[in-house]
Write an enzyme that holds these catalytic residues in place. Structure first.
Site, PDB file in Angstrom:
ATOM      1  N   GLU A  69       4.405  13.269  -4.274  1.00  0.00           N
ATOM      2  CA  GLU A  69       3.675  13.240  -3.010  1.00  0.00           C
ATOM      3  C   GLU A  69       4.445  14.068  -1.987  1.00  0.00           C
ATOM      4  O   GLU A  69       5.605  13.761  -1.682  1.00  0.00           O
ATOM      5  CB  GLU A  69       3.552  11.793  -2.522  1.00  0.00           C
ATOM      6  CG  GLU A  69       2.737  11.698  -1.253  1.00  0.00           C
ATOM      7  CD  GLU A  69       2.728  10.296  -0.673  1.00  0.00           C
ATOM      8  OE1 GLU A  69       3.800   9.677  -0.568  1.00  0.00           O
ATOM      9  OE2 GLU A  69       1.636   9.828  -0.317  1.00  0.00           O
ATOM     10  N   CYS A  91      -2.248   9.088   3.286  1.00  0.00           N
ATOM     11  CA  CYS A  91      -2.018   8.728   1.871  1.00  0.00           C
ATOM     12  C   CYS A  91      -3.174   9.160   0.982  1.00  0.00           C
ATOM     13  O   CYS A  91      -2.981   9.401  -0.202  1.00  0.00           O
ATOM     14  CB  CYS A  91      -1.787   7.226   1.747  1.00  0.00           C
ATOM     15  SG  CYS A  91      -3.166   6.268   2.374  1.00  0.00           S
ATOM     16  N   GLU A 139       0.885  -1.177   0.000  1.00  0.00           N
ATOM     17  CA  GLU A 139       0.000   0.000   0.000  1.00  0.00           C
ATOM     18  C   GLU A 139       0.909   1.210   0.000  1.00  0.00           C
ATOM     19  O   GLU A 139       1.604   1.464   0.986  1.00  0.00           O
ATOM     20  CB  GLU A 139      -0.906  -0.002   1.233  1.00  0.00           C
ATOM     21  CG  GLU A 139      -2.032  -1.016   1.168  1.00  0.00           C
ATOM     22  CD  GLU A 139      -3.090  -0.684   0.122  1.00  0.00           C
ATOM     23  OE1 GLU A 139      -3.133   0.465  -0.347  1.00  0.00           O
ATOM     24  OE2 GLU A 139      -3.848  -1.595  -0.225  1.00  0.00           O
TER      25      GLU A 139
HETATM   26  P1  NAD Z   1       8.642   4.741   4.416  1.00  0.00           P
HETATM   27  O1  NAD Z   1       8.553   3.964   3.158  1.00  0.00           O
HETATM   28  O2  NAD Z   1       9.823   5.589   4.631  1.00  0.00           O
HETATM   29  O3  NAD Z   1       8.595   3.759   5.686  1.00  0.00           O
HETATM   30  C1  NAD Z   1       7.519   2.889   5.921  1.00  0.00           C
HETATM   31  C2  NAD Z   1       8.008   1.735   6.766  1.00  0.00           C
HETATM   32  O4  NAD Z   1       8.970   1.010   6.010  1.00  0.00           O
HETATM   33  C3  NAD Z   1       8.706   2.147   8.057  1.00  0.00           C
HETATM   34  O5  NAD Z   1       8.409   1.212   9.063  1.00  0.00           O
HETATM   35  C4  NAD Z   1      10.180   2.080   7.674  1.00  0.00           C
HETATM   36  O6  NAD Z   1      11.028   1.869   8.768  1.00  0.00           O
HETATM   37  C5  NAD Z   1      10.161   0.884   6.736  1.00  0.00           C
HETATM   38  N1  NAD Z   1      11.261   0.837   5.770  1.00  0.00           N
HETATM   39  C6  NAD Z   1      11.969   1.878   5.254  1.00  0.00           C
HETATM   40  N2  NAD Z   1      12.926   1.415   4.420  1.00  0.00           N
HETATM   41  C7  NAD Z   1      12.807   0.068   4.403  1.00  0.00           C
HETATM   42  C8  NAD Z   1      13.509  -0.978   3.748  1.00  0.00           C
HETATM   43  N3  NAD Z   1      14.524  -0.714   2.942  1.00  0.00           N
HETATM   44  N4  NAD Z   1      13.121  -2.253   3.956  1.00  0.00           N
HETATM   45  C9  NAD Z   1      12.086  -2.532   4.766  1.00  0.00           C
HETATM   46  N5  NAD Z   1      11.396  -1.591   5.449  1.00  0.00           N
HETATM   47  C10 NAD Z   1      11.750  -0.312   5.253  1.00  0.00           C
HETATM   48  O7  NAD Z   1       7.289   5.551   4.522  1.00  0.00           O
HETATM   49  P2  NAD Z   1       6.898   6.586   5.656  1.00  0.00           P
HETATM   50  O8  NAD Z   1       7.627   7.846   5.395  1.00  0.00           O
HETATM   51  O9  NAD Z   1       7.010   5.929   6.986  1.00  0.00           O
HETATM   52  O10 NAD Z   1       5.332   6.783   5.381  1.00  0.00           O
HETATM   53  C11 NAD Z   1       4.818   7.698   4.496  1.00  0.00           C
HETATM   54  C12 NAD Z   1       4.398   7.000   3.221  1.00  0.00           C
HETATM   55  O11 NAD Z   1       3.440   5.980   3.479  1.00  0.00           O
HETATM   56  C13 NAD Z   1       3.712   7.943   2.245  1.00  0.00           C
HETATM   57  O12 NAD Z   1       4.238   7.724   0.966  1.00  0.00           O
HETATM   58  C14 NAD Z   1       2.243   7.518   2.294  1.00  0.00           C
HETATM   59  O13 NAD Z   1       1.507   7.786   1.137  1.00  0.00           O
HETATM   60  C15 NAD Z   1       2.377   6.053   2.533  1.00  0.00           C
HETATM   61  N6  NAD Z   1       1.151   5.500   3.079  1.00  0.00           N
HETATM   62  C16 NAD Z   1       0.357   4.755   2.262  1.00  0.00           C
HETATM   63  C17 NAD Z   1      -0.837   4.247   2.744  1.00  0.00           C
HETATM   64  C18 NAD Z   1      -1.735   3.409   1.876  1.00  0.00           C
HETATM   65  O14 NAD Z   1      -2.599   2.718   2.422  1.00  0.00           O
HETATM   66  N7  NAD Z   1      -1.573   3.428   0.559  1.00  0.00           N
HETATM   67  C19 NAD Z   1      -1.223   4.520   4.054  1.00  0.00           C
HETATM   68  C20 NAD Z   1      -0.384   5.302   4.851  1.00  0.00           C
HETATM   69  C21 NAD Z   1       0.809   5.793   4.358  1.00  0.00           C
END
Ligand code: NAD
Length: 475
Positions: free
Chosen positions: A391, A287, A253
């Site tokens: 975004e 999101c 997601e």
């Molecule tokens: P992010 O991708 O930086 O991190 C999300 C999670 O992934 C965190 O727990 C982080 O520690 C982990 N992560 C980061 N790098 C990783 C890797 N290399 N391997 C495995 N895990 C890793 O995102 P964020 O900044 O925490 O969240 C914001 C983003 O989330 C926005 O883009 C938003 O649109 C998206 N989001 C999407 C939805 C949806 O349902 N589509 C809902 C909420 C947020």
């Protein structure tokens, strides 16, 4: 930076026990800029221990009846609900969101997630195909898949984590979950309730830490065949690449850049306050938040005037202030990134109508070092601008004018993201009739005003960073 004397120190939850970690990360209160909590900086070793616990717990948990699992999950939902206020206070402090949002959205939804899947597991059906002429019948059996690796973001911490844990354990899987390193506290609080709810040791393991260390250790572990991830599109792509060699089952997601399309016949009394809310709720850190508003020419000036007036009514304040509409952004780095988008738009010739750089924040003394920003409306911005293409995930929305339906469909679809769109039109048929023409990006479902798309990569080159528009404005 002032560091409080007694910090909250979290521990991993593995095999039903809290386990200290050899190293820790600082976690900040976004509303003050102070460190208030230390989070385990887990890596391969901790993930290995969690995999071992989840593996041991799997045979017994997966052979429980759906009814037994359902009872346990409902009990966990009840326990969280009994402590709703404590969870809401913690979520607000950890994430920067208003206490009102945490009380009315985050924690009730976490409770609902557990109840929803506790109920749905009792009513699963499966498909069956008869081939009488060949004397055979095909049917689908749903069985637990093993250990699920669950990775969630910081914007809706417990809400999105339970949205992953609940379906996984309802179906008989055991899990290793990793919340964002920036918002780990409510997951840790939930661990304290698991035993009381009757969740056996090893069924839910929580490993705290960063993405590159703890997250990658989960994703690349050979004994974790299922990965469910919510987060940014770029991280999602990385996870897809890491999972591909082992053909893991993936649920992703990802991000969005969601348009609202406002036709001349829209009911502006309803549309304007709703679109202000969809742009700025949770500091724009959702999101599904609206970030591109296309307004038909005949109502453009009236819309803009009223939209800005309504935005200016939004109060940015201490997250604990029940009258605040917006709290603090998640981190100093994120605040700087969001502000850079506004500066870049201005440098490109766009007009900032309110918010960042126009008015000043009025904050209580204790919040002066917090990561606050006013809701910001940008106009006269080109479709190719990074503010329209990327975004931002903060309290910034762009308002632009359009003439025809054909034109706006093309422009609304002209980005790399899927996710959601809203259409405002007083004539019910206008919004609904537009979908079957097949011009919107293949939507899976359509209500009158909201179209959801499952997240898809529409342009892999842009995502890989070969396209300059995929970089932050600072780069
Ligand atoms: P992010 O991708 O930086 O991190 C999300 C999670 O992934 C965190 O727990 C982080 O520690 C982990 N992560 C980061 N790098 C990783 C890797 N290399 N391997 C495995 N895990 C890793 O995102 P964020 O900044 O925490 O969240 C914001 C983003 O989330 C926005 O883009 C938003 O649109 C998206 N989001 C999407 C939805 C949806 O349902 N589509 C809902 C909420 C947020």
């Amino acid at each position: 930076m002032a560091v409080p004397r007694s910090l909250l120190v979290l521990e991993n939850f593995i095999g039903g026990k809290f386990v200290p970690c050899s190293s820790y990360l600082d976690s900040y209160d976004p509303s003050t800029g102070e460190v208030y909590c230390r989070v385990p900086d887990s890596g391969k070793e901790e993930v290995e221990a969690a995999v071992s616990a989840a593996r041991d717990a799997f045979p017994s948990w997966s052979s429980k009846s759906p009814w037994e699992r359902s009872q346990i999950m409902n009990k966990l939902a009840d326990l969280i609900e009994q402590e709703l206020e404590a969870f809401a206070q913690a979520e607000s402090k950890d994430q920067g969101k208003t206490i009102t949002f945490a009380r009315t959205v985050d924690i009730p939804r976490a409770v609902y997630n557990l109840r929803f899947f506790a109920s749905s597991i009792l009513h699963h059906t499966s498909e069956c195909t008869q081939m009488d002429q060949m004397g055979c019948m095909h049917y689908t059996m749903r069985v637990p898949g093993g250990i699920a690796g669950l990775i969630s973001p910081w914007n809706l911490p417990l809400y999105l984590l339970t949205w992953k844990i609940a379906p996984a354990i309802a179906c008989g899987n055991t899990v290793i979950a990793k919340p964002s390193e920036m918002t780990s506290v409510t997951a840790w609080m939930m661990c304290k309730l698991l035993d009381k709810a009757g969740i056996p040791p090893g069924v839910v393991n929580i490993v705290f830490g960063t993405g590159p260390k703890a997250g990658e250790a989960i994703v690349s572990h050979p004994d974790v065949p299922l990965i469910s991830f919510t987060g940014s599109t770029l991280t999602g792509q990385l996870i897809m690449e890491r999972s591909a060699p082992r053909c893991k089952k993936l649920s992703l997601e990802l991000g969005g850049k969601n348009p609202a399309i406002i036709f001349e016949d829209a009911d502006l009394d309803q549309c304007i306050p709703t679109t202000v809310r969809s742009s700025f709720a949770n500091q724009g850190e959702i999101c599904l938040c609206t970030s591109r508003i296309f307004v038909q020419r005949g109502i453009y000036h009236e819309f803009l005037k009223r939209f800005v007036e309504e935005t200016k009514k939004w109060k940015v304040g201490s997250p604990s202030d029940p009258t605040a509409n917006m709290g603090a952004l998640i981190s100093k780095e994120h605040l700087e990134k969001v502000k850079k988008y506004v500066k870049k738009a201005e440098a490109e010739g766009a007009r900032i109508l309110c918010g960042e750089g126009i008015e000043s924040l009025q904050l209580p003394t204790r919040n002066q070092n917090g990561y606050f920003m006013l809701p910001t409306v940008i106009t006269e911005v080109k479709d190719e601008s990074c503010c329209m293409q990327q975004e931002i995930f903060g309290p910034v929305t762009c308002v632009v004018v359009f003439d025809t339906e054909e034109e706006v469909i093309k422009r609304a679809n002209g980005i790399k993201y899927g996710l959601a769109a809203t259409i405002w039109s007083r004539w019910r048929g206008t919004a609904c009739d537009r979908r079957p023409r097949g011009t919107w990006k293949q939507s899976l479902s359509c209500s009158m005003k909201l179209i959801f798309l499952s997240t898809t990569f529409y342009n892999a080159d842009k995502l890989r960073g070969t396209d300059p528009g995929s970089q932050t404005p600072a780069s």
